[in-house]
Motif scaffolding. Sequence first.
Motif, PDB file in Angstrom:
ATOM      1  N   LEU A  79      -4.836 -13.933  -7.221  1.00  0.00           N
ATOM      2  CA  LEU A  79      -5.696 -13.625  -6.210  1.00  0.00           C
ATOM      3  C   LEU A  79      -6.781 -14.432  -5.872  1.00  0.00           C
ATOM      4  O   LEU A  79      -7.254 -14.853  -6.814  1.00  0.00           O
ATOM      5  N   LYS A  81     -10.476 -15.083  -4.183  1.00  0.00           N
ATOM      6  CA  LYS A  81     -11.524 -14.246  -3.698  1.00  0.00           C
ATOM      7  C   LYS A  81     -12.280 -14.926  -2.559  1.00  0.00           C
ATOM      8  O   LYS A  81     -12.503 -16.056  -2.490  1.00  0.00           O
ATOM      9  N   ARG A  98      -6.924  -4.594   6.070  1.00  0.00           N
ATOM     10  CA  ARG A  98      -6.235  -4.539   4.694  1.00  0.00           C
ATOM     11  C   ARG A  98      -5.107  -5.445   4.563  1.00  0.00           C
ATOM     12  O   ARG A  98      -4.418  -5.755   3.574  1.00  0.00           O
ATOM     13  N   GLU A 101      -4.865  -8.515   1.930  1.00  0.00           N
ATOM     14  CA  GLU A 101      -4.380  -8.356   0.497  1.00  0.00           C
ATOM     15  C   GLU A 101      -3.026  -8.421   0.356  1.00  0.00           C
ATOM     16  O   GLU A 101      -2.573  -8.878  -0.853  1.00  0.00           O
ATOM     17  N   ASP A 102      -2.258  -8.255   1.245  1.00  0.00           N
ATOM     18  CA  ASP A 102      -0.742  -8.407   1.121  1.00  0.00           C
ATOM     19  C   ASP A 102      -0.538 -10.046   0.875  1.00  0.00           C
ATOM     20  O   ASP A 102       0.640 -10.446   0.322  1.00  0.00           O
ATOM     21  N   THR A 106      -8.571 -11.349  -1.338  1.00  0.00           N
ATOM     22  CA  THR A 106      -9.398 -10.032  -1.566  1.00  0.00           C
ATOM     23  C   THR A 106     -10.789 -10.448  -1.137  1.00  0.00           C
ATOM     24  O   THR A 106     -11.341 -11.547  -1.701  1.00  0.00           O
ATOM     25  N   GLN A 108     -14.520 -10.074  -1.717  1.00  0.00           N
ATOM     26  CA  GLN A 108     -15.366  -9.887  -2.863  1.00  0.00           C
ATOM     27  C   GLN A 108     -16.542  -9.511  -2.448  1.00  0.00           C
ATOM     28  O   GLN A 108     -17.181  -8.541  -2.998  1.00  0.00           O
TER      29      GLN A 108
END
Lengths: 202, 202
Positions: A79, A81, A98, A101-102, A106, A108
Amino acid sequence: KIPKKTIQRVLIYHRYLTFLLQQGTRDISSKSLADILETTPSQVRKDLSCFGRFGKSGSGYDVLELRDLIGKRLGFEKLRKVCIAGMGNLGVALAGYRGFEDLGLTIQAVFDSDPKKINRKFDGLVCRDIKEIAPVVKKNQIDMAVLTVPAGSAQEVARRLENAGIRAILNFTPVKLTLSSRVKVSNVDLAVELKTLSFFIR
Amino acid sequence: KIPKKTIQRVLIYHRYLTFLLQQGTRDISSKSLADILETTPSQVRKDLSCFGRFGKSGSGYDVLELRDLIGKRLGFEKLRKVCIAGMGNLGVALAGYRGFEDLGLTIQAVFDSDPKKINRKFDGLVCRDIKEIAPVVKKNQIDMAVLTVPAGSAQEVARRLENAGIRAILNFTPVKLTLSSRVKVSNVDLAVELKTLSFFIR
Ligand SMILES: NC(=O)c1ccc[n+]([C@@H]2O[C@H](COP(=O)([O-])OP(=O)(O)OC[C@H]3O[C@@H](n4cnc5c(N)ncnc54)[C@H](O)[C@@H]3O)[C@@H](O)[C@H]2O)c1
Ligand SMILES: NC(=O)c1ccc[n+]([C@@H]2O[C@H](COP(=O)([O-])OP(=O)(O)OC[C@H]3O[C@@H](n4cnc5c(N)ncnc54)[C@H](O)[C@@H]3O)[C@@H](O)[C@H]2O)c1
């Protein structure tokens, strides 16, 4: 070092392979992959060869196997950030998306300098004062930032991001940022994208 | 036909020249223009030669004259009318952006399918039902569109835009649009931009 254009193509293959899996497709030829990006089957095979040996020419690829291999080589399971500096129209739109995220990205933390925005929640994230960027970035081990502040504050905020330890900035402002070589900057100019398009319909 | 990459560079020169004028700078060398885009002085001279004979090598350019010549060749004084289909997070951010007008692009109409958004005002523009796209596009002579609907409705709305007479679409959805060759499509995938950037800071 894999060229940026190759990475962009492979990411779009990955996104398309995910879409095919949802549709229940199990196999795909390099020709169908090529059609998606308006390139050639040999370009597809060349791109995928940068990511390891996949499939034989003529026999096509297993969709699930290829997608997972690309994901692993591209480090999807790790992941990344990201923080957003500037929670105006564009910052808010990006924070609420959204689709990041795929791809293992992400959001933060989000920052702004406007007292009316600080401590307000945007999609579950509390907006913090831009002055707190260094401690928040360090504590959350954030290494990427999206810059969506007005042109007038772009360079100053970019410096703050650099000093906080940010190593890559996606810059939406029309300003050319001057930073040390430790920070990788990628510029997206949506106005230039739209204007460039207009020349093709003279 | 001038290559897309050249148009994008010249548009950024134009933006930078405007910035210089506001600062009161009267002359500029091809070297300083090259620094802005991390290219070479000979690339700058080559780019500008597609737009007519400008300046001599070694003697630099007059900022005002060069900016106005680029603006004229790029058709800045001819306003391009644009509509936005999908007034969600991203559509609203783009509708509110003043930077398009600097490049001769004006948002003339915005559309959505959500009854809660139809007839609401966004930055002075009344949001219309996507079903009215054909008459509105024809009446206002709009020839470009920005597509910011969810992936699931992208192809259907793109078809509507094509049938309404739109000739160019800036597509923000992750869907590859299938349209006739009459419509020029340019794709912007912000998630891929951000993910590509993350590979450079392994
Ligand atoms: N909105 C778009 O569609 C769009 C399109 C192309 C480019 N851009 C560029 O993206 C940037 C943001 O655009 P926008 O439309 O969201 O602008 P905006 O004015 O809506 O938002 C800017 C935000 O940055 C904040 N800010 C100002 N100074 C700051 C500082 N020093 N530190 C932290 N935050 C600060 C403001 O409080 C505001 O919330 C601009 O540079 C613009 O040129 C936007
Ligand atoms: N928000 C971002 O930062 C971002 C980033 C990258 C890509 N995208 C892409 O841009 C698109 C829009 O994203 P968003 O975050 O604004 O989504 P959103 O859900 O906030 O907005 C979508 C809008 O489209 C409208 N809509 C749905 N079906 C429609 C139809 N048939 N006709 C007209 N309008 C319709 C909805 O009512 C809504 O207002 C998506 O395809 C998304 O993948 C968005």
